[in-house]
Design an enzyme around this catalytic site. Structure first.
Site, PDB file in Angstrom:
ATOM      1  N   ALA A  66      57.059 -35.088 -19.033  1.00 17.75           N
ATOM      2  CA  ALA A  66      56.999 -34.998 -17.583  1.00 17.75           C
ATOM      3  C   ALA A  66      58.431 -34.988 -17.067  1.00 17.75           C
ATOM      4  CB  ALA A  66      56.265 -36.218 -17.031  1.00 17.75           C
ATOM      5  N   GLY A 105      54.547 -35.835 -22.015  1.00 17.90           N
ATOM      6  CA  GLY A 105      53.601 -34.912 -21.390  1.00 17.90           C
ATOM      7  C   GLY A 105      53.542 -33.576 -22.101  1.00 17.90           C
ATOM      8  N   GLU A 108      51.189 -34.053 -24.800  1.00 15.95           N
ATOM      9  CA  GLU A 108      49.866 -34.217 -24.177  1.00 15.95           C
ATOM     10  C   GLU A 108      49.297 -32.869 -23.732  1.00 15.95           C
ATOM     11  OE1 GLU A 108      49.788 -38.577 -22.209  1.00 15.95           O
ATOM     12  OE2 GLU A 108      51.512 -37.339 -21.616  1.00 15.95           O
ATOM     13  N   GLU A 128      57.205 -42.441 -24.287  1.00 17.58           N
ATOM     14  CA  GLU A 128      57.122 -43.070 -22.963  1.00 17.58           C
ATOM     15  C   GLU A 128      57.467 -44.561 -23.011  1.00 17.58           C
ATOM     16  OE1 GLU A 128      54.405 -39.460 -22.623  1.00 17.58           O
ATOM     17  OE2 GLU A 128      55.070 -40.858 -24.167  1.00 17.58           O
TER      18      GLU A 128
HETATM   19  N1  T1G Z   1      62.753 -35.134 -17.321  1.00 23.99           N
HETATM   20  C1  T1G Z   1      63.845 -34.779 -16.605  1.00 23.99           C
HETATM   21  N2  T1G Z   1      65.057 -34.463 -17.148  1.00 23.99           N
HETATM   22  C2  T1G Z   1      65.137 -34.494 -18.486  1.00 23.99           C
HETATM   23  C3  T1G Z   1      64.037 -34.856 -19.307  1.00 23.99           C
HETATM   24  C4  T1G Z   1      62.795 -35.175 -18.672  1.00 23.99           C
HETATM   25  N3  T1G Z   1      61.712 -35.509 -19.364  1.00 23.99           N
HETATM   26  N4  T1G Z   1      64.444 -34.801 -20.589  1.00 23.99           N
HETATM   27  C5  T1G Z   1      65.737 -34.407 -20.565  1.00 23.99           C
HETATM   28  N5  T1G Z   1      66.162 -34.219 -19.320  1.00 23.99           N
HETATM   29  C6  T1G Z   1      67.503 -33.771 -18.903  1.00 23.99           C
HETATM   30  C7  T1G Z   1      68.593 -34.798 -19.190  1.00 23.99           C
HETATM   31  O1  T1G Z   1      68.729 -35.713 -18.147  1.00 23.99           O
HETATM   32  C8  T1G Z   1      69.834 -33.914 -19.324  1.00 23.99           C
HETATM   33  O2  T1G Z   1      70.286 -33.598 -18.023  1.00 23.99           O
HETATM   34  C9  T1G Z   1      69.271 -32.646 -19.964  1.00 23.99           C
HETATM   35  O3  T1G Z   1      67.862 -32.664 -19.701  1.00 23.99           O
HETATM   36  C10 T1G Z   1      69.471 -32.597 -21.435  1.00 23.99           C
HETATM   37  O4  T1G Z   1      68.989 -33.788 -21.994  1.00 23.99           O
HETATM   38  C11 T1G Z   1      52.851 -38.121 -18.296  1.00 23.99           C
HETATM   39  C12 T1G Z   1      54.918 -40.103 -18.270  1.00 23.99           C
HETATM   40  C13 T1G Z   1      64.448 -33.790 -24.954  1.00 23.99           C
HETATM   41  C14 T1G Z   1      65.236 -35.030 -26.937  1.00 23.99           C
HETATM   42  O5  T1G Z   1      60.987 -39.285 -22.721  1.00 23.99           O
HETATM   43  O6  T1G Z   1      64.465 -37.522 -25.174  1.00 23.99           O
HETATM   44  O7  T1G Z   1      56.057 -37.425 -20.253  1.00 23.99           O
HETATM   45  O8  T1G Z   1      72.470 -34.731 -18.082  1.00 23.99           O
HETATM   46  O9  T1G Z   1      71.223 -34.661 -22.772  1.00 23.99           O
HETATM   47  O10 T1G Z   1      70.337 -34.806 -26.371  1.00 23.99           O
HETATM   48  O11 T1G Z   1      52.821 -39.133 -20.350  1.00 23.99           O
HETATM   49  O12 T1G Z   1      66.452 -35.329 -23.456  1.00 23.99           O
HETATM   50  O13 T1G Z   1      72.322 -32.314 -18.573  1.00 23.99           O
HETATM   51  O14 T1G Z   1      71.884 -33.186 -16.255  1.00 23.99           O
HETATM   52  O15 T1G Z   1      69.078 -35.756 -23.500  1.00 23.99           O
HETATM   53  O16 T1G Z   1      69.399 -32.437 -26.534  1.00 23.99           O
HETATM   54  C15 T1G Z   1      58.624 -38.313 -21.868  1.00 23.99           C
HETATM   55  C16 T1G Z   1      63.154 -37.419 -22.730  1.00 23.99           C
HETATM   56  C17 T1G Z   1      58.757 -38.299 -20.386  1.00 23.99           C
HETATM   57  C18 T1G Z   1      61.872 -37.214 -23.432  1.00 23.99           C
HETATM   58  C19 T1G Z   1      66.820 -33.596 -25.597  1.00 23.99           C
HETATM   59  N6  T1G Z   1      59.683 -37.528 -22.447  1.00 23.99           N
HETATM   60  N7  T1G Z   1      64.186 -36.513 -23.169  1.00 23.99           N
HETATM   61  O17 T1G Z   1      67.911 -34.365 -25.978  1.00 23.99           O
HETATM   62  O18 T1G Z   1      69.689 -33.469 -24.346  1.00 23.99           O
HETATM   63  S1  T1G Z   1      57.565 -39.354 -19.635  1.00 23.99           S
HETATM   64  C20 T1G Z   1      60.814 -38.100 -22.840  1.00 23.99           C
HETATM   65  C21 T1G Z   1      64.784 -36.678 -24.376  1.00 23.99           C
HETATM   66  C22 T1G Z   1      56.092 -38.504 -19.791  1.00 23.99           C
HETATM   67  C23 T1G Z   1      53.633 -38.406 -19.522  1.00 23.99           C
HETATM   68  C24 T1G Z   1      54.863 -39.232 -19.377  1.00 23.99           C
HETATM   69  C25 T1G Z   1      65.925 -35.765 -24.667  1.00 23.99           C
HETATM   70  C26 T1G Z   1      65.557 -34.540 -25.527  1.00 23.99           C
HETATM   71  P1  T1G Z   1      71.821 -33.451 -17.741  1.00 23.99           P
HETATM   72  P2  T1G Z   1      69.798 -34.531 -23.172  1.00 23.99           P
HETATM   73  P3  T1G Z   1      69.411 -33.750 -25.895  1.00 23.99           P
END
Ligand code: T1G
Ligand code: NAD
Length: 681
Positions: A66, A105, A108, A128
């Site tokens: 998400a 998500g 999911e 999450e």
């Molecule tokens: N939402 C918004 N921005 C995100 C994002 C996300 N989910 N994931 C990454 N970014 C942005 C980050 O801030 C950065 O921005 C750029 O993308 C590159 O990220 C309903 C509730 C995917 C493994 O927890 O683990 O789904 O600094 O520097 O090292 O159940 O990002 O360049 O402006 O980290 O290559 C669950 C979170 C969400 C994954 C890539 N998902 N992301 O790593 O790049 S909750 C996560 C990561 C959810 C549902 C629920 C990593 C990555 P900027 P980065 P990276």
């Protein structure tokens, strides 16, 4: 090709409809992506020519979750659940084509597709819990129906992703393909040709449920999950999946998800997610400016820190030349590195070949001249200014033009060290934390003359070796140690006034730190920087050392330690403390846990405010990242500055005054204006 919206299009390929999401950087499920997906599904289902649908993402990854930046904001666009229902209930087979990281998500969404294919490098996870949440779009109910209760429990409570091979073994994906698009299209055509059923994961039973498995898991993980709210909620969701019909399980998931989403812990952990990524950005520096090469590294000093520092680069495949003064010290340092690797291999986390590869990249030497071709040299010798200045002066004559010279000093003035060279613009501090091959934090100390390209190169190098880098200015103890001194000072004062070391440690342990200040002092060694010759018995530490107490290393410190390192409060230390207080004419008094917490943490926050005033840190969130990654501050409390905001700066300032500590100007001003350090609470 039909553009559904700015981030989603639908192309037809014979009887197939291919939905492509293209929303950089990580195809997060923003409102636009959800709207695009809903629109594309509707169009594909409505198009009679389309018999099956492939869902694929452009860019570096499948949907990575998400859009975290939308959390806590007024909802916009299609609801994720509705989008998922369109896919799951589609009368036409939907094949999800996965590359990069299908997380949260994203996984999911893939779990409502009828089939999933992926490339070998793809990763699958529900992280999450790392955001203080749980998978809120059916992940806790669908995942156990695919991978079984135990694996699902592990995946949602650790947040650790699995690879494609494991995903195939667990049935999470139906095929591993070489060319993602072609492989997915081929798979979809096979589904049609063989009239394969539309598998809805929700219709499957949860397998592998064993009697008592959830309570056993809780007991086994109690230490790891201590203080966190989210793991228990995740466990309850998998339990619901194992015991309730799908829709009732979904209701449990929804209720627990909303409980976490509106809580302070998740707010803190989401803040930390973005703060960690922000920390790597240096204000005023062009993020795309060319960097200096770091293809070879020199390390001076193979002691506690030098060895660990070298391992970071060996792990990243960068050759390291390590320098010592004496053969015995060199051999000891190299042996420690090999022993660490052998231990890792013994735990199955590395192969013997990996160990040999890394050791093969290491060149031990007694000749500093061997560093003449190094791109980066990191000095980690004794914490002595004259010695460090002598080494940097000699290094200046050895290192090639353009080489970066760094010191791992904990406290010393990096500008003074740089002034010992003719190239202060290529000198900075790289302050690793012990054990340097494990701790994620790296304070990058920017000197008055450090060149921007040198700084940017250091920040990028930190990412290469898996560190979270934070820029600090030159001041005593930089960001972390400078604030730590405030806590240690108050902790020492508290045990003179009436508290006992074990009480202070219990309060900070209960707050969420892995250990309190006195247990930490025992671990580091009470005699760091102490010598019998110069000791004057002025401090409690002097007196403990004069009495032969050294901490864990000799089993006697603020605590006594048995062979298994179990500790009990030391009656010897207690007597020394009471005698000291009596000698100082202190009437010891009852000290409350609340006072201990406030006096140990508020002065740290106050020092953090001074660090911001002096621009020794770029932003308050950087200070939080230092404390979470270097000093064990519990991530679910967001770091000292975020935490102070959650307490309320007016309350912090008032309490500091009550304890006779002048609030920093910035703190006083923000408190008066009803503002905060981070703007995140
Ligand atoms: N939402 C918004 N921005 C995100 C994002 C996300 N989910 N994931 C990454 N970014 C942005 C980050 O801030 C950065 O921005 C750029 O993308 C590159 O990220 C309903 C509730 C995917 C493994 O927890 O683990 O789904 O600094 O520097 O090292 O159940 O990002 O360049 O402006 O980290 O290559 C669950 C979170 C969400 C994954 C890539 N998902 N992301 O790593 O790049 S909750 C996560 C990561 C959810 C549902 C629920 C990593 C990555 P900027 P980065 P990276
Ligand atoms: P250490 O005593 O374990 O190791 C220092 C090593 O430097 C010794 O092996 C010594 O033989 C070697 N050495 C001394 N002079 C030398 C020279 N001229 N050329 C080559 N080698 C030489 O010390 P340490 O704990 O590794 O600390 C090293 C530096 O890192 C210090 O500045 C310290 O403040 C800093 N630091 C230490 C820690 C920690 O927790 N120990 C954490 C962060 C930073």
């Amino acid at each position: 090709m039909t553009a559904i919206n700015a981030v989603t299009d639908l192309t037809t390929d014979g009887e197939l409809g291919v939905i492509t999401i293209d929303s950089p950087p990580v195809n997060a499920l923003s409102a636009d992506v959800r709207d695009g997906l809903a629109g594309a599904m509707a169009a594909a289902v409505a198009d009679d020519a389309v018999k099956a649908i492939v869902l694929i993402c452009a860019g570096r990854t499948f949907i990575a979750g998400a859009d975290i930046s939308e959390f806590g904001k007024p909802p916009r666009g299609a609801a994720l659940h509705d989008v998922q229902a369109r896919i799951e209930n589609s009368p036409k087979p939907v094949v999800a084509a996965i590359h990069g990281t299908a997380l949260g998500g994203g996984l999911e969404v893939a779990l409502v597709a009828h089939y999933r294919v992926a490339v070998l490098s793809a990763k699958f996870g529900l992280p999450e819990v790392k955001l203080g949440l749980l998978p809120g779009a059916g992940g806790t109910q669908r995942l156990p129906r695919v991978v079984g209760a135990r694996k699902a429990l592990e995946m949602v409570t650790t947040g650790t992703p699995i690879g494609a091979k494991a995903a195939a073994e667990f049935g999470l994906i139906d095929a591993i393909v070489d060319d993602l698009r072609a492989g997915a299209i081929h798979f979809a055509r096979r589904v049609l040709a063989e009239n394969l059923p539309l598998h809805r994961v929700r219709d499957k039973p949860v397998l592998g449920v064993e009697e008592g498995m959830f309570d056993a898991y809780r007991r086994a993980q109690a230490k790891t999950f201590r203080g966190f709210e989210a793991p228990e909620a995740n466990i309850q969701c998998i339990e619901a999946a194992a015991t309730l019909p799908f829709d009732e399980g979904m209701a449990v998931e929804r209720r627990l998800f909303m409980g976490l989403m509106t809580g302070l812990q998740s707010k803190a952990q989401r803040y930390v997610f973005f703060a960690e990524r922000q920390a790597n950005k240096v204000d005023g520096l062009d993020p795309d400016a060319p960097l200096l090469p770091v293809k070879s590294v020199g390390v001076i000093g193979a002691g506690t820190m030098g060895g660990g520092i070298a391992m970071n680069f060996l792990n990243a495949g960068v050759p390291v030349t390590i320098v010592e003064t004496r053969q015995e010290a060199l051999d000891r340092g190299v042996a420690t590195i090999r022993r660490n690797y052998d231990n890792t291999a013994a735990k199955g986390r590395m192969t013997a070949a990996d160990v040999d590869t890394r050791m093969g990249l290491l060149t031990p030497t007694l000749d500093m001249g061997a560093l003449k071709d190094a791109d980066l040299v990191i000095e980690a010798v004794f914490e002595n200014m004259d010695l460090k200045k002598d080494i940097f002066g000699r290094l200046d004559g050895i290192a090639k033009p353009g080489a970066i010279l760094a010191s791992n000093t904990s406290y010393l003035n990096v500008d003074e060290i740089a002034a010992a060279t003719s190239r202060p613009d290529h000198v900075l501090g790289l302050h690793f934390f012990s054990p340097a091959n494990v701790m994620r934090l790296l304070e990058v100390v920017r000197g008055a003359k450090t060149d921007g390209q040198v700084l940017a190169t250091a920040m990028a190098t930190a990412k290469t070796i898996g560190k979270v880098a934070v820029v600090s200015g030159v001041c005593h103890g930089f960001i972390g140690n400078r604030m730590l001194e405030q806590r240690q000072r108050q902790a020492m004062a508290l045990i003179v006034e009436g508290a006992l070391p074990e009480q202070v440690d219990r309060v900070l342990f209960d707050f969420g730190f892995p250990m309190g200040p006195f247990q930490m002092s025992d671990l580091a060694g009470l005699d760091i920087g102490w010598s019998a010759e110069t000791s004057k018995g002025e401090t409690i530490r002097d007196r403990l050392c004069e009495a032969g107490l050294r901490g864990q290393k000799n089993g006697r410190g603020f605590y006594d330690y048995d062979a298994q390192r179990n500790r009990t409060p030391s009656p010897v230390a207690e007597k020394i403390i009471l005698d000291y207080a009596a000698e100082k004419g202190v009437n010891r008094r009852e000290v409350s846990d609340a006072e201990i917490l406030e006096r140990c943490l508020y002065p740290m926050v106050n020092e953090g405010a001074k660090i911001l005033e002096e621009k020794m840190a770029q932003r308050a969130s950087d200070i939080d990242i230092v404390w979470i990654n270097g000093y064990g501050w519990p991530v679910y409390r967001g770091g000292p500055m975020f935490w102070a905001d959650s307490v309320g700066l007016a309350k912090v300032a008032e309490a500091l005054g009550r304890y006779g500590i002048a609030p920093a100007a910035l703190l006083a001003r923000l408190a008066a204006e009803g503002k905060s350090f981070t703007g995140a609470v």
